[in-house]
Design an enzyme around this catalytic site. Sequence first.
Site, PDB file in Angstrom:
ATOM      1  CG  ASP A  94      30.273  92.738   9.064  1.00 34.61           C
ATOM      2  OD1 ASP A  94      31.508  92.971   9.076  1.00 34.61           O
ATOM      3  OD2 ASP A  94      29.795  91.709   8.550  1.00 34.61           O
ATOM      4  CG  HIS A 109      28.000  95.659  -1.634  1.00 33.07           C
ATOM      5  ND1 HIS A 109      27.847  94.294  -1.626  1.00 33.07           N
ATOM      6  CD2 HIS A 109      28.193  95.991  -2.936  1.00 33.07           C
ATOM      7  CE1 HIS A 109      27.944  93.826  -2.868  1.00 33.07           C
ATOM      8  NE2 HIS A 109      28.156  94.837  -3.671  1.00 33.07           N
TER       9      HIS A 109
END
Length: 233
Positions: A94, A109
């Site tokens: 996010d 990631h």
Amino acid sequence: MGNIRNIVILTGAGISAESGIDTFRGGGGLWEQHKVEDVATPEAFARDPDLVLRFYDMRREAIQTKEPNPAHEALAQLDSGWKGELLIVTQNVDDLHERAGAKRVLHMHGTHLNAWCTACDVRTPWRDTLVERPPCPECGERALRPDVVWFGEMPYEMERIYGALREADLFVSIGTSGAVYPAAGFVREARAMGVRTLELNLEPSQGTAWFDDARHGQASKLVPQWVDEVLSS
Ligand SMILES: [Zn+2]
């Protein structure tokens, strides 16, 4: 904080959980009867791209409705106030660190808010869906995938992360289970290089014994408290 100058912070799902972003991992979480491990792999994408793209479209939409919490805000405050080196390495895909105002963030990631073109290798900021196979804005090929590191793929910028750990005086792990490698190994790398280590997590992580110090509780409480200590030292 004595002679602390360079800080590396690792953040994980625990810091975003308090903003309402769940990981589908705890509690044997399933999505439409699929284990998340079965939709977050290159093999799954090759086998059933519609399924995988729909899953990520849903996640991309969901995170845009969430807000940073006091833990993200405290780290942003540390980022703007800390004169030494600082790197926030996040396992989260996010953008809550950035929306809180943090600048020195590395997404090991990847991120939900990029599309990655497998034809021309260009990454484009992306907020909409991918399941309709929109063309790449760069090359026009319909070859976009989520810019998220799947199980079995290499995390991004590992050399830069290890470089920062080598130069660090303090390594802080926030809201991570200590179960996912290579991030789970950072604390041992740090210790081996003589870096002080601190865990801030809801409960003792799997790697908690490797840390010099550990504090357990909600990130939204522990992180602002710790940042106040660091900035006032
Ligand atoms: Zn392209």
